[in-house]
Design a protein around this motif. Structure first.
Motif, PDB file in Angstrom:
ATOM      1  N   ASP A 224      -7.952  18.377   4.475  1.00  0.00           N
ATOM      2  CA  ASP A 224      -8.930  18.327   5.700  1.00  0.00           C
ATOM      3  C   ASP A 224      -8.123  19.174   6.978  1.00  0.00           C
ATOM      4  OD1 ASP A 224     -10.524  18.165   7.772  1.00  0.00           O
ATOM      5  OD2 ASP A 224     -10.531  15.883   8.050  1.00  0.00           O
ATOM      6  N   PHE A 225      -8.169  20.289   6.916  1.00  0.00           N
ATOM      7  CA  PHE A 225      -7.328  21.273   8.144  1.00  0.00           C
ATOM      8  C   PHE A 225      -7.780  21.038   9.509  1.00  0.00           C
ATOM      9  CE2 PHE A 225      -6.327  23.693   4.254  1.00  0.00           C
ATOM     10  CZ  PHE A 225      -4.939  23.878   4.520  1.00  0.00           C
ATOM     11  N   ALA A 226      -9.201  20.657   9.690  1.00  0.00           N
ATOM     12  CA  ALA A 226      -9.583  20.201  10.872  1.00  0.00           C
ATOM     13  C   ALA A 226      -9.013  19.181  11.559  1.00  0.00           C
ATOM     14  CB  ALA A 226     -11.222  20.189  10.954  1.00  0.00           C
ATOM     15  N   ALA A 227      -8.589  18.378  10.478  1.00  0.00           N
ATOM     16  CA  ALA A 227      -7.790  17.189  10.995  1.00  0.00           C
ATOM     17  C   ALA A 227      -6.306  17.424  11.422  1.00  0.00           C
ATOM     18  CB  ALA A 227      -7.854  16.047   9.918  1.00  0.00           C
ATOM     19  N   LEU A 228      -5.927  18.707  11.188  1.00  0.00           N
ATOM     20  CA  LEU A 228      -4.350  18.779  11.488  1.00  0.00           C
ATOM     21  C   LEU A 228      -4.368  19.713  12.872  1.00  0.00           C
ATOM     22  CD1 LEU A 228      -3.179  20.250   7.874  1.00  0.00           C
ATOM     23  CD2 LEU A 228      -3.203  17.925   8.920  1.00  0.00           C
ATOM     24  N   ALA A 229      -5.808  19.933  13.551  1.00  0.00           N
ATOM     25  CA  ALA A 229      -5.509  20.527  14.903  1.00  0.00           C
ATOM     26  C   ALA A 229      -4.579  19.818  15.867  1.00  0.00           C
ATOM     27  CB  ALA A 229      -6.953  20.510  15.475  1.00  0.00           C
ATOM     28  N   THR A 248      -4.253  28.985   7.311  1.00  0.00           N
ATOM     29  CA  THR A 248      -5.406  28.164   7.458  1.00  0.00           C
ATOM     30  C   THR A 248      -5.055  27.238   8.426  1.00  0.00           C
ATOM     31  OG1 THR A 248      -6.006  28.554   5.061  1.00  0.00           O
ATOM     32  CG2 THR A 248      -7.233  26.797   6.210  1.00  0.00           C
ATOM     33  N   ALA A 249      -3.992  26.503   8.433  1.00  0.00           N
ATOM     34  CA  ALA A 249      -3.470  25.287   9.493  1.00  0.00           C
ATOM     35  C   ALA A 249      -3.485  25.713  10.785  1.00  0.00           C
ATOM     36  CB  ALA A 249      -2.152  24.762   8.861  1.00  0.00           C
ATOM     37  N   LEU A 250      -2.783  26.951  11.019  1.00  0.00           N
ATOM     38  CA  LEU A 250      -2.924  27.624  12.082  1.00  0.00           C
ATOM     39  C   LEU A 250      -4.277  27.939  12.830  1.00  0.00           C
ATOM     40  CD1 LEU A 250       0.296  29.987  11.711  1.00  0.00           C
ATOM     41  CD2 LEU A 250       0.175  28.251  13.351  1.00  0.00           C
ATOM     42  N   GLU A 251      -4.840  28.547  12.029  1.00  0.00           N
ATOM     43  CA  GLU A 251      -6.415  29.117  12.455  1.00  0.00           C
ATOM     44  C   GLU A 251      -7.251  27.743  12.475  1.00  0.00           C
ATOM     45  OE1 GLU A 251      -6.219  32.937   9.575  1.00  0.00           O
ATOM     46  OE2 GLU A 251      -7.392  31.374   8.932  1.00  0.00           O
ATOM     47  N   ALA A 252      -6.920  26.690  12.178  1.00  0.00           N
ATOM     48  CA  ALA A 252      -7.561  25.516  12.512  1.00  0.00           C
ATOM     49  C   ALA A 252      -7.131  24.960  13.742  1.00  0.00           C
ATOM     50  CB  ALA A 252      -7.500  24.324  11.306  1.00  0.00           C
TER      51      ALA A 252
END
Length: 491
Positions: A224-229, A248-252
């Motif tokens: 869940d990359f959104a949760a890594l914001a 993907t993490a950075l873009e999220a």
């Protein structure tokens, strides 16, 4: 209705019409080539008995099924994923575009109208194709769905393989879990098209053994990359996958990504590209084992650099840091996060992503228990010099030209030869013709031709009788009149 809405509808209709025309062209191309061949195998008496079963309906499985269809053999494909989510493209793959050049024909098997280019141009036109750099990942997934549909391949989704039965020398028993129900079938031939993690799974380093799972994930998992914001992330590895998950993490919206790379620098050249030619694809299997090992071991040692575009996708973010000479020594939990210890110092983060690839482990997958200690591996077949050892390559199956497993012992089940490994671990035995876009058609064609020949040999009595009793007359007897004897004609 706005002009933009009208334009979108017009474009959608044009794409539908373009695809309809292309699908008609596929049908015409196959008719012109007199393909596929008619069915020639004897009919099975048992409804649950199949000629060929394919486990996995990703690119490799689809290509194998179509190659068999061209030979007049129908196969049933089983995939554990729901429809349209076969393979990694719409799930765990996170690259923006494919890494292969757009012109490669992939699973088309020399049918021009089945190529990605034909599919793309039918919808978007030649100018759009010329402007395209690399193939977007999700468009490739959409293309494979179309490929399956236009060829009417028999894919049965939500079927997770749970076991193999090798007791019958004439066929392989397959057990599936389908919506919590057990289903059993048997097949004369089974193709295992199960991808990168065949006979194993994600490689999980020991340093996370005692770290609570809430603090880490492998890149193979659904993250869940959104949760890594807003959180600090560490990514272990310097591969293409490491770039993909970092970007993907950075873009999220991750607060920052620390890439922990054990090497002092990236390799700069992708040596695998140097092997891309028809001679390599056609001749690799006939190389001596020593040469196969030399090639694979050298590439594994030098390693493959991440793609240019994938690396730029990460480095364009100012909060991405490339830490070289930074292998992970240990990880400890501290307060609300974790601390990663490296030779370059401590790296405090909130979450750790392991881009550590896959490990083949014959004991790791219960569905393949029947293969444990029965399949001949490269470690059984070849002993490299001390300075060329590689434990992971040694665990790869030692396959025949038909991708079939070989027996490890004299008393190993003879039905092992009915199992064909059309998955990534076949690369060492059979070359770059499995699971990779450049050689997949060559591999599928080779596999299908071997299976066709073997099934014909097994059924030779049936085919002999069919020839003996063939009764479609070429001449009906009314095409001529018997001549009057020559001597009579002289009178």
């Amino acid at each position: 209705m706005s002009l933009s809405s009208i334009s979108a509808i017009t474009s959608s209709l044009a794409a539908e019409q373009g695809l309809a025309a292309l699908e008609a062209r596929v049908k015409q191309d196959l008719e012109w080539l007199a393909l596929p061949a008619k069915r020639w195998l004897p009919q099975q008496s048992d409804a649950q008995a199949q000629d060929v079963a394919i486990i996995g309906a990703g690119m490799a499985g689809l290509a194998a099924a179509f190659a068999l269809r061209l030979q007049g053999i129908d196969a049933v494909l089983y995939d554990k994923a729901p429809k349209d989510y076969e393979g990694p493209w719409a799930t765990t793959a996170r690259m923006e575009t494919l890494r292969s050049p757009k012109h490669l024909t992939g699973p088309a098997l020399d049918i021009p109208s089945l190529t990605f280019r034909a599919w793309y141009e039918a919808q978007f036109g030649l100018d759009a194709w010329d402007a395209l750099d690399k193939i977007p990942r999700l468009q490739w997934a959409a293309y494979l769905r179309w490929y399956r549909e236009v060829l009417a391949l028999d894919v049965r989704n939500d079927h997770a393989l749970t076991g193999l039965n090798l007791q019958d020398p004439q066929r392989v028993g397959l057990t599936f879990s389908h919506h919590n129900e057990t289903r059993r079938v048997s097949a004369r031939k089974v193709i295992l098209a199960i991808g990168m993690d065949a006979f194993g799974g994600p490689a999980i380093p020991d340093f996370v053994a005692d770290v609570p799972k809430q603090f880490w994930a492998h890149s193979e998992e659904a993250i869940d990359f959104a949760a890594l914001a807003g959180r600090r992330i560490a990514v272990v590895g310097g591969s293409a996958t490491a770039m993909d998950v970092s970007a993907t993490a950075l873009e999220a919206g991750a607060a920052g990504v620390e890439l922990l790379i054990r090497r002092p620098d990236f390799p700069r050249v992708n040596l695998s590209k140097g092997a891309g030619n028809p001679g390599f694809e056609a001749g690799y299997f006939n190389l001596p084992d020593e040469w196969k090992w030399r090639l694979a071991q050298h590439i594994a040692t030098v390693q493959i650099p991440p793609p240019h575009g994938s690396t730029l996708r990460v480095s364009r973010h100012p909060n991405a840091w490339f830490n070289f000479n930074a292998p992970v020594e240990r990880v400890e939990t501290r307060q609300e996060g974790i601390v990663v210890h490296t030779p370059q110092g401590e790296v405090p983060v909130d979450f750790l992503i392991l881009a550590t690839g896959y490990a083949l482990n014959w004991h790791a997958r219960p569905e393949f228990n029947a293969l444990v200690d029965q399949v001949k591996t490269w470690g059984d077949a070849w002993q490299p010099p001390a300075d060329k050892q590689n434990a992971q390559l040694a665990s790869y199956p030692y396959l025949g030209a038909d991708f079939a497993f070989q027996a490890k012992h004299d008393d190993s089940p003879s039905s092992l030869a009915r199992l064909h490994c059309f998955s990534y671990p076949a690369l060492l035995s059979n070359g770059h013709v499995v699971g990779l876009i450049p050689g997949i058609s060559q591999g599928a064609r080779t596999l299908a031709q071997h299976i066709a020949g073997q099934l014909y040999f097994e059924d030779r009595e049936h085919h002999y009788q069919a020839i003996i009793h063939y009764d479609d007359p070429e001449l009906l007897g009314d095409e001529w009149q018997p001549a009057v004897p020559y001597a009579w004609r002289e009178r």
